[in-house]
Design an enzyme around this catalytic site. Structure first.
Site, short mmCIF file in Angstrom:
data_model
loop_
_atom_site.label_atom_id
_atom_site.label_comp_id
_atom_site.label_asym_id
_atom_site.label_seq_id
_atom_site.Cartn_x
_atom_site.Cartn_y
_atom_site.Cartn_z
N HIS A 125 -25.53 -36.67 -16.40
CA HIS A 125 -24.97 -37.17 -17.65
C HIS A 125 -23.49 -37.58 -17.55
O HIS A 125 -23.10 -38.65 -17.99
CB HIS A 125 -25.12 -36.13 -18.77
CG HIS A 125 -26.50 -35.59 -18.92
ND1 HIS A 125 -27.63 -36.36 -18.76
CD2 HIS A 125 -26.96 -34.36 -19.24
CE1 HIS A 125 -28.71 -35.63 -18.97
NE2 HIS A 125 -28.34 -34.40 -19.26
N LYS B 219 -21.14 -24.61 -21.48
CA LYS B 219 -21.99 -23.96 -22.49
C LYS B 219 -21.13 -22.92 -23.23
O LYS B 219 -20.10 -22.48 -22.72
CB LYS B 219 -23.13 -23.20 -21.80
CG LYS B 219 -24.04 -24.08 -20.96
CD LYS B 219 -25.18 -24.62 -21.78
CE LYS B 219 -26.15 -25.38 -20.91
NZ LYS B 219 -26.83 -26.46 -21.62
N GLU C 79 -20.89 -27.93 -25.30
CA GLU C 79 -22.05 -27.43 -26.05
C GLU C 79 -21.72 -26.05 -26.58
O GLU C 79 -21.13 -25.23 -25.87
CB GLU C 79 -23.26 -27.33 -25.13
CG GLU C 79 -23.72 -28.66 -24.60
CD GLU C 79 -25.02 -28.53 -23.83
OE1 GLU C 79 -26.08 -28.65 -24.45
OE2 GLU C 79 -24.96 -28.25 -22.62
C1 BG6 Z 1 -29.97 -31.46 -20.55
C2 BG6 Z 1 -29.46 -30.21 -19.91
O1 BG6 Z 1 -30.18 -32.47 -19.59
O2 BG6 Z 1 -29.03 -31.92 -21.51
C3 BG6 Z 1 -29.18 -29.15 -20.96
O3 BG6 Z 1 -30.42 -29.72 -18.99
C4 BG6 Z 1 -28.27 -29.69 -22.02
O4 BG6 Z 1 -28.60 -27.99 -20.37
C5 BG6 Z 1 -28.79 -31.01 -22.57
O5 BG6 Z 1 -28.20 -28.73 -23.08
C6 BG6 Z 1 -27.81 -31.64 -23.51
O6 BG6 Z 1 -28.40 -32.73 -24.15
P1 BG6 Z 1 -27.94 -33.21 -25.57
O7 BG6 Z 1 -28.75 -34.44 -25.82
O8 BG6 Z 1 -28.21 -32.08 -26.52
O9 BG6 Z 1 -26.48 -33.49 -25.45
#
Ligand code: BG6
Length: 485
Positions: free
Chosen positions: A243, A333, A219
């Site tokens: 995830h 991040k 990210e």
């Molecule tokens: C969330 C996390 O579950 O997923 C976040 O708490 C993260 O920190 C997010 O940014 C990422 O989701 P996506 O759908 O943007 O990949």
């Protein structure tokens, strides 16, 4: 007998998730004619608001956070389904009041189904569930009752087990929908189609042909205004326990015999059970943790914090299919790019007849599944460069959603998940044993700060150098196809 009705009760209706994701997803479903006309949405939170004020606040949120702007006409029609009931989660009186209110809205429509969505702080899950039980709101007297629980489910193995026990006092497992929004992503579900609706991948999807598998969820955003939550939770709880392990399970699972919830979910749990366990004292041989530069200056972060904002790790799945094939996982991040991708790197050919080149001189075949953005799949293989003797070069065969499905946009994960929960399809939700197994895997990482502080990495980089050494020790390196290099 009148037609039935379904009420979605969103606890935490004035919170971020409801505004950014849930209500926009329901609005979109309604606009696509995929939300039955007899579904209503009741927002519940501590603030005092009228139905109309709630409707207006959701409209404002739609303008601020979504692409669904300027659709006032559709919204006005949809907004009639929205209601609001003030409720303090810890106050049973408020739940009794809610019960009366819901019964009033439902009238004599039967069945009168209820989907309770807990979009609240994790510390409130338990009181909410207990109060739903104590006030008979969860009783399946007039219709079905289901509860959707957001992540994080538990804080570690022990608390997740305790929460499961309490939840099961009130709801049967088949009434419980634990969310991991990654499972609602179109490209994540496509993993099942890629693997199990094609004949060409599955025969090579194993230790005989695959050298290693990499899962990157990078990210570019930092912890921003979620710093206080994030500093407590850290990257392992925030991303890995849920995830990343879901993605790993989808990639590594055996073919289920059917696409029903139990068959699918059992195969995923089998993968988690086969993951080789670390001891706390050997974690550092298999995983490295990072913290981006400047994290300690974020508002809400403890200035001496040892919380990781990045992690990379090597896992093994000890079964016939995957024994000794490393699975490298990383997420962080403030990284160089936003990209989520899965790389299946194949072994080199056993022999090369071209000149004096050795198989290892060539970059091996790579199948890369781009989960987001630029959703698609690429297959990298060697090709002959024209008019240069037997010179070879890796080339990509590409499928992208954007060009293949020009007229269809990719839906938000929450649309599908809400639709499935309403239909009683739990395939994309997490079963209690999966949650517990995932905590068991990451448990040694949770007390990491006692072992060593995180490595620093630059904002906008691909994480600490130590993450490269982790693979270099095995003679490998990270590969990215969709999201940069
Ligand atoms: C969330 C996390 O579950 O997923 C976040 O708490 C993260 O920190 C997010 O940014 C990422 O989701 P996506 O759908 O943007 O990949």
């Amino acid at each position: 007998m009148s037609e039935g009705t379904t009420t979605i009760v969103i606890f935490g209706a004035s919170g971020d998730l409801a505004k950014r994701k849930l209500v926009p997803a329901l609005f979109t479903l309604a606009a696509k004619n995929r939300l039955d006309a007899n579904v209503r949405i009741v927002g519940a939170s501590r603030s005092t608001m009228s139905d109309d004020q709630f409707r207006e606040s959701m409209w404002d949120a739609l303008q601020e956070f979504s692409d669904l702007k300027n659709r006032r006409h559709d919204w006005d029609r949809f907004a009639r389904r929205l209601h609001y009931i003030p409720a303090d989660i810890s106050n049973p009186e408020h739940f009794l009041n809610m019960k009366e209110h819901l019964e009033e809205l439902e009238g004599d429509a039967r069945p009168a189904n209820r989907l309770f969505y807990l979009s609240i702080a994790p510390s409130l899950y338990l009181p909410a569930i207990l109060n739903l039980g104590a006030t008979d709101l969860a009783l399946e007297d007039t219709g079905w009752r289901r509860v959707v629980i957001e992540k994080p489910f538990g804080w570690n193995l022990e608390s997740a087990q305790a929460l499961n026990r309490e939840v099961h006092q009130v709801f049967k497992e088949e009434q419980v929908y634990r969310i991991d929004h990654y499972l609602g992503k179109e490209s994540v579900q496509n993993l099942l189609v890629l693997r199990f609706a094609n004949a060409i991948f599955e025969p090579v999807w194993n230790r005989n042909y695959v050298d290693n598998i990499q899962i990157t969820v990078a990210e570019s955003v930092d912890v921003a205004d979620r710093a206080a939550y994030y500093d407590e939770s850290g990257v392992v709880r925030d991303m890995v326990q849920n995830h990343l392990l879901q993605l790993l399970a989808m990639v590594a699972m055996e073919p289920p015999s059917a696409a029903d919830a139990e068959s699918l979910r059992s195969k995923k749990v089998d993968v988690l059970k086969a993951i080789r366990r670390w001891e706390t004292d050997n974690v550092s041989n298999h995983a490295i943790r990072g913290q981006y530069e400047g994290y300690l200056d974020e508002k809400g972060v403890d200035p001496g914090s040892l919380t990781g904002t990045y992690v990379a790790m090597r896992l093994y799945v000890d079964n016939w299919r995957w024994r000794d094939v490393p699975f490298y996982l990383r997420t962080g991040k403030a990284m160089a790019n936003k990209t989520s991708e899965i790389i299946v790197q194949f072994q080199s050919p056993p022999h090369l007849m071209f000149y004096d080149r050795k198989p290892d001189d060539l970059s091996p075949n790579v199948l890369s599944v781009c989960l987001q953005p630029n959703e698609g799949t690429h297959l990298r293989f060697q090709s002959k460069v024209p008019d240069q003797g037997m010179a070879m070069q890796p080339v990509d065969m590409e499928f992208s959603y954007e060009t293949a499905f020009r007229d269809q946009s990719i839906p938000e994960a929450y649309e599908l998940l809400l639709e499935d929960a309403l239909q009683g399809d739990a395939s994309l939700f997490i079963r209690s044993d999966h949650i517990e197994e995932a905590w068991r895997i990451v448990e040694p990482l949770l007390n990491w700060h006692e072992i060593r502080p995180p490595y620093q990495y630059d904002r906008g980089s691909w994480g600490p150098k130590a993450a490269d050494w982790l693979l270099a020790q095995d003679g490998r390196s990270w590969v990215l196809v969709c999201g940069g290099s």
